[in-house]
Design a protein around this motif. Structure first.
Motif, mmCIF file in Angstrom:
data_model
loop_
_atom_site.group_PDB
_atom_site.id
_atom_site.type_symbol
_atom_site.label_atom_id
_atom_site.label_comp_id
_atom_site.label_asym_id
_atom_site.label_seq_id
_atom_site.Cartn_x
_atom_site.Cartn_y
_atom_site.Cartn_z
ATOM 1 N N ASN A 83 43.558 49.812 38.578
ATOM 2 C CA ASN A 83 42.137 50.120 38.725
ATOM 3 C C ASN A 83 41.974 50.745 40.108
ATOM 4 O O ASN A 83 42.569 50.272 41.079
ATOM 5 C CB ASN A 83 41.312 48.820 38.617
ATOM 6 C CG ASN A 83 39.825 49.060 38.886
ATOM 7 O OD1 ASN A 83 39.411 49.166 40.043
ATOM 8 N ND2 ASN A 83 39.038 49.147 37.841
ATOM 9 N N LEU A 84 41.145 51.782 40.179
ATOM 10 C CA LEU A 84 41.006 52.520 41.440
ATOM 11 C C LEU A 84 40.532 51.628 42.588
ATOM 12 O O LEU A 84 41.001 51.756 43.727
ATOM 13 C CB LEU A 84 40.029 53.688 41.236
ATOM 14 C CG LEU A 84 39.918 54.691 42.377
ATOM 15 C CD1 LEU A 84 41.228 55.447 42.587
ATOM 16 C CD2 LEU A 84 38.770 55.673 42.129
ATOM 17 N N ALA A 85 39.624 50.689 42.286
ATOM 18 C CA ALA A 85 39.096 49.814 43.345
ATOM 19 C C ALA A 85 40.194 48.894 43.886
ATOM 20 O O ALA A 85 40.271 48.647 45.095
ATOM 21 C CB ALA A 85 37.919 48.999 42.825
ATOM 22 N N LEU A 86 41.048 48.385 42.997
ATOM 23 C CA LEU A 86 42.134 47.512 43.456
ATOM 24 C C LEU A 86 43.176 48.325 44.221
ATOM 25 O O LEU A 86 43.729 47.845 45.215
ATOM 26 C CB LEU A 86 42.776 46.780 42.269
ATOM 27 C CG LEU A 86 41.844 45.833 41.496
ATOM 28 C CD1 LEU A 86 42.643 45.045 40.457
ATOM 29 C CD2 LEU A 86 41.094 44.883 42.415
ATOM 30 N N ALA A 118 34.899 49.626 40.884
ATOM 31 C CA ALA A 118 34.739 48.200 41.209
ATOM 32 C C ALA A 118 33.632 47.596 40.353
ATOM 33 O O ALA A 118 33.796 46.519 39.761
ATOM 34 C CB ALA A 118 34.419 48.038 42.692
ATOM 35 N N ALA A 119 32.502 48.286 40.268
ATOM 36 C CA ALA A 119 31.379 47.786 39.463
ATOM 37 C C ALA A 119 31.781 47.700 37.993
ATOM 38 O O ALA A 119 31.431 46.743 37.296
ATOM 39 C CB ALA A 119 30.161 48.690 39.639
ATOM 40 N N GLY A 120 32.558 48.693 37.540
ATOM 41 C CA GLY A 120 33.011 48.701 36.151
ATOM 42 C C GLY A 120 33.935 47.533 35.856
ATOM 43 O O GLY A 120 33.797 46.850 34.836
ATOM 44 N N LEU A 121 34.859 47.285 36.778
ATOM 45 C CA LEU A 121 35.808 46.183 36.578
ATOM 46 C C LEU A 121 35.073 44.844 36.589
ATOM 47 O O LEU A 121 35.347 43.965 35.773
ATOM 48 C CB LEU A 121 36.878 46.223 37.684
ATOM 49 C CG LEU A 121 37.965 45.152 37.644
ATOM 50 C CD1 LEU A 121 38.719 45.179 36.317
ATOM 51 C CD2 LEU A 121 38.949 45.337 38.808
ATOM 52 N N LEU A 122 34.110 44.723 37.491
ATOM 53 C CA LEU A 122 33.372 43.461 37.599
ATOM 54 C C LEU A 122 32.527 43.194 36.350
ATOM 55 O O LEU A 122 32.436 42.059 35.892
ATOM 56 C CB LEU A 122 32.481 43.488 38.844
ATOM 57 C CG LEU A 122 31.751 42.185 39.132
ATOM 58 C CD1 LEU A 122 32.736 41.122 39.615
ATOM 59 C CD2 LEU A 122 30.658 42.388 40.186
#
Ligand SMILES: [Zn+2]
Length: 204
Positions: free
Chosen positions: A15-18, A147-151
């Motif tokens: 995931n891009l945020a991670l 990040a919002a998508g993963l959350l």
């Protein structure tokens, strides 16, 4: 312009945020001991390397940064603050905890800003695009959105921390058995460490 540190690193987060969080490395617990993002050009190089920017966008951002180094530095500082917040948020989830209300409110604000600069475009399907966002904060937008998508859509129960370093990742293995950010780095290192420990142990 690209730093070797940025383009040598493994993108293992799923995931891009991670992957953004993983631009700091170090032991699983305690403070990070290395950071590949030491200047605004690193941020652009990383986003390009991670597939979040086109080559043309990266070139434009490098030019903008040269024209306004003060603003570029401020954008980097802001991006690093966001990275720290995302780190805390997802590390809490990876260890079975919950992010703070403050962390959630910050992500809400960042996501609202990111979407405010996006456009809906059709390419196969409809998706948010920052292609026309000519601002220095462009690299951060898709990170915040990821990040919002993963959350909100998960899978939250598959967010894990590597057993041997501070990297976070989404465990996409069938039986949820992934323990390392990468077998080549931490998996092998950990195996050698255990082997040496076993050998060093007295036989009786
Ligand atoms: Zn690792």
């Amino acid at each position: 312009m690209e730093t070797a540190g940025v383009t040598r690193m493994r993108l293992v987060g799923g995931n891009l945020a991670l992957d953004f969080v993983n631009t700091r490395s170090g032991p699983p617990a305690g403070p990070p001991d290395d950071d590949v993002l030491t200047g605004y050009p690193d941020l652009v190089a990383w986003a390009r390397y991670a597939g979040a920017l086109t080559e043309a966008e990266a070139a434009t951002l490098h030019r903008l940064a040269r024209d306004d180094p003060g603003r570029a530095q401020a954008t980097l500082a802001r991006s690093l603050r966001t990275r720290k917040q995302l780190d805390e948020l997802f590390r809490a989830l990876a260890t079975g905890g919950r992010p703070s209300a403050r962390a959630l409110a910050r992500l809400r604000d960042d996501e609202a800003e990111a979407i405010g600069h996006a456009q809906l475009e059709h390419e196969g399907g409809y998706a948010w695009s920052w292609r026309h966002d000519g601002s220095l904060a462009r690299p951060l937008r898709p990170v915040v959105h990821a990040a919002a998508g993963l959350l909100t859509t998960g899978p939250l129960d598959r967010i894990k921390g590597c057993g041997a370093c501070r990297f976070l990742f989404v465990d996409e293995s069938k039986n949820r058995s992934r323990r390392w950010c990468s077998m080549e780095d931490c998996g092998t290192t950990e195996k050698i460490r255990r082997y040496v420990a076993r050998r060093a142990r007295p036989t009786r």
